[in-house]
Design an enzyme around this catalytic site. Structure first.
Site, PDB file in Angstrom:
ATOM      1  N   LYS A  52     -33.013  53.946 -29.696  1.00 43.46           N
ATOM      2  CA  LYS A  52     -31.981  53.191 -30.405  1.00 43.46           C
ATOM      3  C   LYS A  52     -32.582  52.169 -31.359  1.00 43.46           C
ATOM      4  O   LYS A  52     -33.556  51.494 -31.024  1.00 43.46           O
ATOM      5  CB  LYS A  52     -31.114  52.451 -29.380  1.00 43.46           C
ATOM      6  CG  LYS A  52     -30.398  53.386 -28.426  1.00 43.46           C
ATOM      7  CD  LYS A  52     -29.968  52.671 -27.155  1.00 43.46           C
ATOM      8  CE  LYS A  52     -29.453  53.670 -26.125  1.00 43.46           C
ATOM      9  NZ  LYS A  52     -29.303  53.071 -24.789  1.00 43.46           N
ATOM     10  N   TYR A  83     -28.340  71.615 -26.746  1.00 47.75           N
ATOM     11  CA  TYR A  83     -28.505  70.532 -27.711  1.00 47.75           C
ATOM     12  C   TYR A  83     -27.213  70.425 -28.511  1.00 47.75           C
ATOM     13  O   TYR A  83     -26.818  71.356 -29.207  1.00 47.75           O
ATOM     14  CB  TYR A  83     -29.695  70.799 -28.636  1.00 47.75           C
ATOM     15  CG  TYR A  83     -29.877  69.690 -29.645  1.00 47.75           C
ATOM     16  CD1 TYR A  83     -30.311  68.439 -29.224  1.00 47.75           C
ATOM     17  CD2 TYR A  83     -29.584  69.878 -30.992  1.00 47.75           C
ATOM     18  CE1 TYR A  83     -30.445  67.402 -30.128  1.00 47.75           C
ATOM     19  CE2 TYR A  83     -29.724  68.836 -31.906  1.00 47.75           C
ATOM     20  CZ  TYR A  83     -30.154  67.612 -31.464  1.00 47.75           C
ATOM     21  OH  TYR A  83     -30.278  66.575 -32.361  1.00 47.75           O
ATOM     22  N   GLU A 120     -24.294  56.686 -20.001  1.00 41.83           N
ATOM     23  CA  GLU A 120     -24.479  57.150 -21.372  1.00 41.83           C
ATOM     24  C   GLU A 120     -23.822  58.516 -21.555  1.00 41.83           C
ATOM     25  O   GLU A 120     -24.072  59.440 -20.777  1.00 41.83           O
ATOM     26  CB  GLU A 120     -25.977  57.242 -21.694  1.00 41.83           C
ATOM     27  CG  GLU A 120     -26.662  55.883 -21.674  1.00 41.83           C
ATOM     28  CD  GLU A 120     -28.098  55.908 -22.194  1.00 41.83           C
ATOM     29  OE1 GLU A 120     -28.577  54.849 -22.627  1.00 41.83           O
ATOM     30  OE2 GLU A 120     -28.735  56.977 -22.164  1.00 41.83           O
ATOM     31  N   ARG A 159     -29.757  49.377 -14.776  1.00 36.56           N
ATOM     32  CA  ARG A 159     -30.433  48.111 -15.094  1.00 36.56           C
ATOM     33  C   ARG A 159     -29.689  47.426 -16.233  1.00 36.56           C
ATOM     34  O   ARG A 159     -28.781  48.002 -16.810  1.00 36.56           O
ATOM     35  CB  ARG A 159     -31.865  48.397 -15.535  1.00 36.56           C
ATOM     36  CG  ARG A 159     -31.877  49.366 -16.717  1.00 36.56           C
ATOM     37  CD  ARG A 159     -33.265  49.607 -17.275  1.00 36.56           C
ATOM     38  NE  ARG A 159     -33.294  50.749 -18.167  1.00 36.56           N
ATOM     39  CZ  ARG A 159     -32.984  50.736 -19.447  1.00 36.56           C
ATOM     40  NH1 ARG A 159     -32.575  49.623 -20.034  1.00 36.56           N
ATOM     41  NH2 ARG A 159     -33.049  51.827 -20.168  1.00 36.56           N
TER      42      ARG A 159
END
Ligand code: ADP
Ligand code: ADP
Ligand code: MG
Length: 445
Positions: free
Chosen positions: A237, A202, A275, A292
């Site tokens: 988001k 993380y 990303e 997409r």
């Protein structure tokens, strides 16, 4: 070129696709559930047809029915939008088998990139930096503990089939890991029909920076710069902007080239987004690829003046991309706010902001009803201006002007974010929301 395209989606993205199709002289077929009977996509498409009840599994996710309808209506292609079946390899394969073009990458690519863990492996093999983590799915608690001890806490447990911020858990020690692993697997199995999870380091206080790509079927790949999507609530988001604070043009070009390399390695051929997660020192790591069109694609469109949906349709039809990397220019600053409904209701008064540098994407109209069946996002407000501070001022003005009465929304929270010193500084990370939600006046439901 296609003659008639079925849109296997609803809401603002269905309308966005109808707009692109109209401008390309292609007919559109909107499908709608009984809950969306009186919706703008159903009213504005060339043709529209009811495909079943409100429940997504019986309408927007009913693969065989959608293919039947496409054939009956004489459609030669299906646009899946985002969410729903947009990243479903099985559906893309069925389209192909039935002679219908799936507007997106091939089903093999969706399969390869849609599984996050296998995508990470492919990236590693191609010298794309990835977040440290388990080499594979973790099958047992013992294995999870071993991996976490090796990479060090905190770790994040992620569903390999995950999306929309679901199925993710942070564990700061072994106890938490053991507790969270089972619940993450259960959540993933329920949400995605696949409970497989993997473990990653993380990254503390990271920025979510993603690169927009366009790739055709002949090996041409360009990147269209980055979007900073670090204002997130529960890993989802809330707003996006470009350019991102602190990204030099050198770093932007380097990240862009890395994303292009990633796409070329996969043999990618549609619109797509790579990303990255960026740590406080500016190191960046591949997180996942979205195969997409994305919610926030208008940010890039406003910055580059390129219609991504139109390009996506051209590419799917087999057109060679004429765009070259050196033709792509980034002008000014763009911010997008996602307006979410915080409950059901009927829109009484509706006024969208207008004026120079303002764009709205929404399928709302006065009298329309927000039902509880689907995603809560009801509108996107996008502003463009010459500088970041001017874009923020323009967004404040737009949020003041925006009226959606009859439905509870997050407009007030968005306004507070636009006025928050940390957001205004540009140097914020994904901890922004949790840290500031009280001062933003959010009721975290
Ligand atoms: P984007 O990735 O386009 O920035 P989101 O992460 O908000 O935006 O996802 C867009 C929509 O698609 C949301 O409604 C989200 O819930 C849904 N979604 C994304 N991925 C998946 C998935 N794998 N399964 C189900 N829904 C998904
Ligand atoms: P989804 O498919 O749901 O979009 P992602 O893998 O893109 O899932 O992750 C969603 C968000 O979760 C990221 O934008 C980021 O804020 C957070 N996140 C994911 N992986 C990590 C990580 N290794 N360290 C810190 N945050 C992470
Ligand atoms: Mg993601």
């Amino acid at each position: 070129m296609f003659k008639r395209v079925l849109i296997a989606n609803r809401g603002e993205i269905a309308l966005r696709i109808i707009r692109a199709l109209r401008e390309m002289n292609i007919e559109s077929v909107a499908v709608y559930s009984t809950a969306d009977k009186d919706s703008l996509p159903a009213m504005t498409a060339t043709k529209s047809i009811c495909i079943g009840p409100a429940k997504p599994a019986e309408s927007y996710l009913n693969q065989d029915l959608l293919i039947d309808v496409a054939q009956q209506m004489g459609c030669d292609a299906i646009h899946p939008g985002y969410g729903f079946l947009s990243e479903n390899a099985e559906f893309a394969r069925k389209c192909e088998e039935n002679g219908i073009c799936f507007i997106g990458p091939s089903w093999q690519l969706i399969e390869k990139m849609g599984d996050k863990q296998s995508a990470k492996k492919l990236m590693l093999e191609n010298n794309v930096p990835v977040v440290m983590g388990s080499d594979d799915i973790v099958r047992s608690s013992e294995e999870a503990v071993k991996v976490a001890a090796k990479i060090g806490y905190p770790v994040i447990i992620k569903a390999t089939a995950g999306g929309g911020g679901k199925g993710m858990r942070i564990a700061r020690d072994e106890d938490e890991l053991l507790k969270e692993l089972t619940s993450a697997q259960a959540e993933a199995a329920a949400a995605f029909g696949n409970g497989d999870c993997y473990i990653e380091k993380y990254i503390e206080q990271p920025k979510h920076i993603e690169i927009q790509l366009l790739a055709d079927k002949y090996g041409n790949v360009v990147h269209l710069g980055e979007r900073n999507c670090s204002v997130q609530r529960h890993h989802q988001k809330l707003l996006e902007e470009s350019p991102s604070w602190g990204l030099s043009s050198e770093l932007r070009a380097e990240m862009g080239e890395t994303a292009v390399r990633a796409a070329k390695a996969a043999g990618y051929n549609s619109v797509g987004t790579v990303e990255f997660i960026m740590d406080a020192s500016g190191n960046y790591y591949f997180m996942e690829m979205n195969t997409r069109i994305q919610v926030e694609h208008p940010v890039t469109e406003m910055l580059t003046d390129i219609d991504l949906v139109r390009e996506q349709i051209y590419i799917a039809s087999g057109r060679k991309m004429e765009l070259r990397q050196e033709d792509i220019e980034f002008r000014g600053n763009v911010i997008e706010c996602r307006i979410n409904a915080k409950g059901p209701g009927t829109v009484k008064v509706l006024h969208f902001p207008e004026g120079l540098g303002v764009r709205t994407e929404s399928s709302l109209f006065e009298g329309c009803t927000i039902t509880p069946f689907y995603d809560s996002m009801i509108a996107k407000i996008i502003v463009h201006d010459r500088s970041r501070i001017e874009a923020i001022r323009r967004m404040r003005r737009c949020l003041e002007e925006l009226v959606i009465s009859g439905v509870p929304t997050n407009i007030g929270e968005m306004y507070m974010i636009m006025n928050h010193p940390e957001f205004v500084s540009g140097n914020y990370d994904t901890s922004f929301w949790e840290k500031n939600k009280e001062s933003i006046g959010a009721v975290d439901i």
